[in-house]
Design a protein around this motif. Sequence first.
Motif, PDB file in Angstrom:
ATOM      1  N   THR A  99       0.922  -1.169  -0.018  1.00  0.00           N
ATOM      2  CA  THR A  99      -0.127  -0.029   0.128  1.00  0.00           C
ATOM      3  C   THR A  99       0.739   1.066  -0.065  1.00  0.00           C
ATOM      4  OG1 THR A  99       0.108   0.237   2.397  1.00  0.00           O
ATOM      5  CG2 THR A  99      -1.831  -1.260   1.344  1.00  0.00           C
ATOM      6  N   PRO A 100       0.079   2.468  -0.538  1.00  0.00           N
ATOM      7  CA  PRO A 100       1.235   3.613  -0.313  1.00  0.00           C
ATOM      8  C   PRO A 100       1.699   4.013   1.148  1.00  0.00           C
ATOM      9  CG  PRO A 100      -0.891   3.870  -1.788  1.00  0.00           C
ATOM     10  CD  PRO A 100      -1.042   2.528  -1.038  1.00  0.00           C
ATOM     11  N   GLN A 101       0.988   3.686   2.060  1.00  0.00           N
ATOM     12  CA  GLN A 101       1.441   3.818   3.456  1.00  0.00           C
ATOM     13  C   GLN A 101       2.557   2.826   3.613  1.00  0.00           C
ATOM     14  OE1 GLN A 101      -1.655   3.442   2.525  1.00  0.00           O
ATOM     15  NE2 GLN A 101      -2.745   5.189   3.072  1.00  0.00           N
ATOM     16  N   LYS A 102       2.531   1.622   3.294  1.00  0.00           N
ATOM     17  CA  LYS A 102       3.511   0.606   3.486  1.00  0.00           C
ATOM     18  C   LYS A 102       4.664   1.130   2.949  1.00  0.00           C
ATOM     19  CE  LYS A 102       5.332  -3.183   5.237  1.00  0.00           C
ATOM     20  NZ  LYS A 102       5.752  -3.093   6.602  1.00  0.00           N
ATOM     21  N   GLN A 103       4.638   1.529   1.634  1.00  0.00           N
ATOM     22  CA  GLN A 103       5.842   1.996   0.868  1.00  0.00           C
ATOM     23  C   GLN A 103       6.489   3.451   1.505  1.00  0.00           C
ATOM     24  OE1 GLN A 103       4.891   2.570  -3.508  1.00  0.00           O
ATOM     25  NE2 GLN A 103       3.380   1.189  -3.503  1.00  0.00           N
ATOM     26  N   CYS A 104       5.708   4.146   2.044  1.00  0.00           N
ATOM     27  CA  CYS A 104       6.348   5.215   2.740  1.00  0.00           C
ATOM     28  C   CYS A 104       7.127   4.767   3.874  1.00  0.00           C
ATOM     29  CB  CYS A 104       5.360   6.247   3.249  1.00  0.00           C
ATOM     30  SG  CYS A 104       4.651   7.138   1.931  1.00  0.00           S
ATOM     31  N   SER A 105       6.743   3.795   4.726  1.00  0.00           N
ATOM     32  CA  SER A 105       7.269   3.094   5.848  1.00  0.00           C
ATOM     33  C   SER A 105       8.280   2.722   5.712  1.00  0.00           C
ATOM     34  CB  SER A 105       6.071   2.291   6.726  1.00  0.00           C
ATOM     35  OG  SER A 105       5.218   3.031   7.058  1.00  0.00           O
ATOM     36  N   GLN A 106       8.218   1.746   4.599  1.00  0.00           N
ATOM     37  CA  GLN A 106       9.666   0.771   4.264  1.00  0.00           C
ATOM     38  C   GLN A 106      10.624   1.649   3.741  1.00  0.00           C
ATOM     39  OE1 GLN A 106       7.575  -3.356   2.854  1.00  0.00           O
ATOM     40  NE2 GLN A 106       8.238  -1.971   1.190  1.00  0.00           N
ATOM     41  N   ILE A 107      10.316   3.051   2.815  1.00  0.00           N
ATOM     42  CA  ILE A 107      11.509   4.349   2.681  1.00  0.00           C
ATOM     43  C   ILE A 107      12.236   4.547   3.732  1.00  0.00           C
ATOM     44  CG2 ILE A 107      11.721   6.300   1.565  1.00  0.00           C
ATOM     45  CD1 ILE A 107       9.597   5.313  -0.635  1.00  0.00           C
ATOM     46  N   GLU A 108      11.269   5.214   4.594  1.00  0.00           N
ATOM     47  CA  GLU A 108      11.575   5.770   5.843  1.00  0.00           C
ATOM     48  C   GLU A 108      12.702   4.896   6.741  1.00  0.00           C
ATOM     49  OE1 GLU A 108       7.559   8.011   5.871  1.00  0.00           O
ATOM     50  OE2 GLU A 108       7.819   6.594   7.481  1.00  0.00           O
ATOM     51  N   GLN A 109      12.131   3.542   6.740  1.00  0.00           N
ATOM     52  CA  GLN A 109      12.796   2.710   7.656  1.00  0.00           C
ATOM     53  C   GLN A 109      14.109   2.234   6.931  1.00  0.00           C
ATOM     54  OE1 GLN A 109       9.831  -0.509   7.582  1.00  0.00           O
ATOM     55  NE2 GLN A 109       8.789   0.478   9.538  1.00  0.00           N
ATOM     56  N   ARG A 110      14.266   2.090   5.618  1.00  0.00           N
ATOM     57  CA  ARG A 110      15.491   1.800   5.006  1.00  0.00           C
ATOM     58  C   ARG A 110      16.616   2.860   5.263  1.00  0.00           C
ATOM     59  NH1 ARG A 110      15.658  -0.891  -0.862  1.00  0.00           N
ATOM     60  NH2 ARG A 110      15.139  -2.612   0.400  1.00  0.00           N
ATOM     61  N   ILE A 111      16.222   4.183   5.065  1.00  0.00           N
ATOM     62  CA  ILE A 111      16.967   5.280   5.302  1.00  0.00           C
ATOM     63  C   ILE A 111      17.675   5.145   6.347  1.00  0.00           C
ATOM     64  CG2 ILE A 111      17.033   7.685   5.337  1.00  0.00           C
ATOM     65  CD1 ILE A 111      14.767   7.704   3.349  1.00  0.00           C
ATOM     66  N   VAL A 112      17.048   5.048   7.631  1.00  0.00           N
ATOM     67  CA  VAL A 112      17.735   5.132   8.866  1.00  0.00           C
ATOM     68  C   VAL A 112      18.431   3.931   9.373  1.00  0.00           C
ATOM     69  CG1 VAL A 112      16.187   6.821   9.978  1.00  0.00           C
ATOM     70  CG2 VAL A 112      15.684   4.167  10.088  1.00  0.00           C
ATOM     71  N   ASP A 113      18.130   2.721   8.630  1.00  0.00           N
ATOM     72  CA  ASP A 113      18.784   1.501   8.922  1.00  0.00           C
ATOM     73  C   ASP A 113      20.064   1.561   8.248  1.00  0.00           C
ATOM     74  OD1 ASP A 113      16.526   0.670  10.356  1.00  0.00           O
ATOM     75  OD2 ASP A 113      15.775  -0.521   8.903  1.00  0.00           O
ATOM     76  N   VAL A 114      20.133   1.869   6.802  1.00  0.00           N
ATOM     77  CA  VAL A 114      21.340   1.899   6.133  1.00  0.00           C
ATOM     78  C   VAL A 114      22.010   3.109   6.640  1.00  0.00           C
ATOM     79  CG1 VAL A 114      22.369   2.545   3.738  1.00  0.00           C
ATOM     80  CG2 VAL A 114      20.195   1.155   4.144  1.00  0.00           C
ATOM     81  N   ALA A 115      21.514   4.250   7.085  1.00  0.00           N
ATOM     82  CA  ALA A 115      22.795   5.191   7.694  1.00  0.00           C
ATOM     83  C   ALA A 115      23.195   4.815   8.918  1.00  0.00           C
ATOM     84  CB  ALA A 115      21.761   6.516   7.859  1.00  0.00           C
ATOM     85  N   VAL A 116      22.564   4.153   9.938  1.00  0.00           N
ATOM     86  CA  VAL A 116      23.319   3.719  11.052  1.00  0.00           C
ATOM     87  C   VAL A 116      24.214   2.727  10.924  1.00  0.00           C
ATOM     88  CG1 VAL A 116      21.447   1.902  12.045  1.00  0.00           C
ATOM     89  CG2 VAL A 116      22.663   3.603  13.625  1.00  0.00           C
TER      90      VAL A 116
END
Length: 281
Positions: free
Chosen positions: A60-77
């Motif tokens: 879903t669009p909401q799930k896609q947003c969550s996955q993008i946000e999560q990937r950004i912080v997970d890859v950054a840390v």
Amino acid sequence: MGMVHQKNILMAAFKSCGKPEKFDAELTRLFGSPFRSVSADPVAGESVRRKDWQPVASATPQKQCSQIEQRIVDVAVRDVLRIVHLIPKSSKVDWVPLLEGLTCRTSWSDVARQVQAFAGRPDRASGFFWSSALAATLGAWDKTRPTAAPRSSDIAAFPGSQSTVFKEVRHPRARSGNTVKTIKEVADPLAFNVAAETLAAALSRSSLPMREGRAVVAVIGSVTSADLWRHPAAVRYLLIPAIGILRRDFSGTFSLDSQSRLTEQIIEDELVQKWRARGVW
């Protein structure tokens, strides 16, 4: 990732334990692969930190947003730890003693007992407490006492002086209800003061130059958050500064950097603007 595992991976990074490829494999196990896209589905050989990834085509669009946000912080840390591990040991002399002081290596049980006496037994939001205290420490250092380590009173007062919500756990699009949790140890002034006094004391014992001390605080705080995706104070006062310090002072490069956007801008576009729209940044 629990506090014990957080301390272990931080110690391994600070001491540059093991070969880079072995350490990188451990980072993949803990945080997922070093993705170079914020949204692309993982391919064979790649893994994600969160086990509920849904293919972009069916999410879903909401799930896609969550996955993008999560990937950004997970890859950054993940990148933060990788870069710290690669810094020569000669360039991070005395980082380990400050790490031990800021994570209460020998005194955590006593500190936790004092905090619990004021705030009660830990709950699911308690995993954000220590990182919030470190966020206040670095924030106070930059704003209140830029030329000297902050005092406990500076750290304790900092959250209340900012627009950023320190006492809440909330992802970038959260509004209310089950998606917003209170960090009771931050909300209780007496409990938070225990952390402020502990962190100020650790900094006062350190002989590190201010530039390196700030780097250590930013890295530790970023890694000790239970989940940066739900922690605006840690992203603002720890993760973003950690990325900037490692890029500027240690020639760090980040997996999501591209010709059009650096990781800092990606965080601004995909997370910060949403938290700001909610009035919690």
